[in-house]
Enzyme design. Structure first.
Site, short mmCIF file in Angstrom:
data_model
loop_
_atom_site.label_atom_id
_atom_site.label_comp_id
_atom_site.label_asym_id
_atom_site.label_seq_id
_atom_site.Cartn_x
_atom_site.Cartn_y
_atom_site.Cartn_z
N GLY A 152 -2.33 -3.60 9.59
CA GLY A 152 -3.80 -3.57 9.47
C GLY A 152 -4.29 -4.73 8.62
CE1 TYR A 204 -9.12 7.35 4.65
CE2 TYR A 204 -9.99 8.30 2.62
CZ TYR A 204 -9.46 7.23 3.31
OH TYR A 204 -9.25 6.02 2.66
CE LYS A 241 -5.67 6.50 3.48
NZ LYS A 241 -4.98 5.24 3.65
#
Ligand SMILES: NC(=O)c1ccc[n+]([C@@H]2O[C@H](COP(=O)([O-])OP(=O)(O)OC[C@H]3O[C@@H](n4cnc5c(N)ncnc54)[C@H](OP(=O)(O)O)[C@@H]3O)[C@@H](O)[C@H]2O)c1
Length: 333
Positions: A75, A218, A222
């Site tokens: 990324g 999310y 994480k």
């Protein structure tokens, strides 16, 4: 005894005597608590100086000799990943760039080669596709001595309750945020173990220390990355491999603009390049950090907040963001 308590002054004396011993007990508990808190604050200050100050004084380490010739960043065509790749290149490392947009990859690769005189290798892969891409990635990178793997790729979404989330979106999130870091680490670890050197950096997030209603998936992904890094650090430390969990707060990138407002960089919301510079200096110094010292202050504050307060506040903020986004969407219609 009956005589003693029947007399008020004797009863009063007894109560005062008991109270004094209670006060002493409270005083001891208070002293222990204060010592504990003071020690934590002193330890926190010492850690902040050690992690963020000392590396600057020591100067730039030779990352190539310490870890290996190539660094791989997932990324890497935007945001933190792009800046991390630039920072690593500035230390003389060759860079493997893996991301989903070929044109952006080509541009990044040309810029890095021109600016730093290093070699690059680009691999176009969409991590949301899951297992299908990894045989190809493994083939592409098999001859490279990978010293540092930066598991940066990650996606965020607008606050949403789980029952409203699109099924495909859920699989994409888990593939990008969880599967990519796990499988990429699995791919590079054998050669790191064989050499007895290497580093893996997982881009987790400061929010992972507390659950976030309406961003449940999310924050859960994480937290996974944070736990993965912590466990791998323990597993591989004696094999000469460093595994670091990086837990930034807001950095001014596309991800942090999910609420619709364009964040301009400031002291507490650094630009991606300032963040990457600071974070890379902590590699090999600490295995779990926000990577940027103003973020460390925010992290301590969040850690001190009771969980119920955090859940309440986050839910309110995320509901407000959701309302704002919905209003914006209706306006466009
Ligand atoms: N920014 C923050 O405030 C913040 C805070 C805490 C943690 N983080 C974490 O830090 C990491 C980087 O965040 P960022 O803000 O720098 O992100 P960003 O600016 O959105 O950049 C994400 C990068 O990942 C690439 N990418 C996205 N989906 C992909 C996919 N399916 N396959 C391959 N590449 C893909 C993007 O490619 P394109 O250029 O083609 O879109 C881009 O290069 C993430 O893991 C994020 O969760 C960020």
């Amino acid at each position: 005894m009956a005589v003693a308590v029947d007399k008020f002054d004797l009863l009063f004396d007894e109560i005062v005597r008991q109270f004094t011993s209670f006060s002493e007990a409270f005083a001891i508990v208070g002293a222990i608590y204060t010592t504990h808190k003071t020690f934590n604050i002193i330890h926190g200050c010492y850690r902040a100086i050690y992690v963020y100050g000392a590396p600057r004084l020591r100067g730039r380490p030779n990352l190539v000799s310490r870890y290996g010739r190539w660094a791989l960043v997932t990324g890497c065509t935007d945001g933190i990943g792009k800046s991390y790749a630039q920072e690593l290149a500035s230390y003389g490392m060759n860079i493997i760039l893996i991301s989903r947009s070929s044109d952006k990859l080509l541009k990044c690769s040309e810029d890095l080669e021109r600016q730093f005189g290093i070699e690059t290798l680009t691999v176009t892969a969409d991590f949301s596709q899951g297992r299908a891409i990894y045989t190809m990635i493994e083939q592409e990178i098999k001859d490279k001595e990978i010293g540092i793997l930066v598991n940066n790729v990650g996606v965020m979404y607008y606050p949403e309750n789980l029952h409203e989330m699109n099924m495909d979106r859920i699989f994409q999130l888990i593939n990008v945020n969880v599967t990519a870091a796990t499988v990429m680490s699995r791919i590079v670890l054998p050669q790191m173990v064989e050499r007895g050197s290497g580093a893996i950096v997982n881009l987790s997030a400061a929010t992972s220390i507390r659950p976030s209603p309406q961003l449940a998936v999310y924050t859960a992904t994480k937290t996974y990355l944070d736990y993965l890094a912590q466990a791998l650090q323990y597993e591989y430390a004696d094999k000469g491999i460093t595994v670091q969990s990086l837990m930034p707060c807001f950095v001014a990138t596309k991800t942090s603009q999910y609420g619709g407002d364009v964040q301009s960089p400031g002291y507490f919301i650094p630009s991606a390049s300032l963040y990457a510079k600071s974070a890379l200096q902590t590699l090999g110094v600490t295995s779990r950090t926000t990577g940027y010292w103003p973020h460390q202050l925010q992290f301590y504050i969040v850690e001190m907040l009771p969980k119920s307060v955090w859940l309440w506040c986050t839910n309110i903020v995320n509901s407000a963001i959701k309302r704002k986004i919905k209003a914006g969407q209706q306006k466009k219609k």
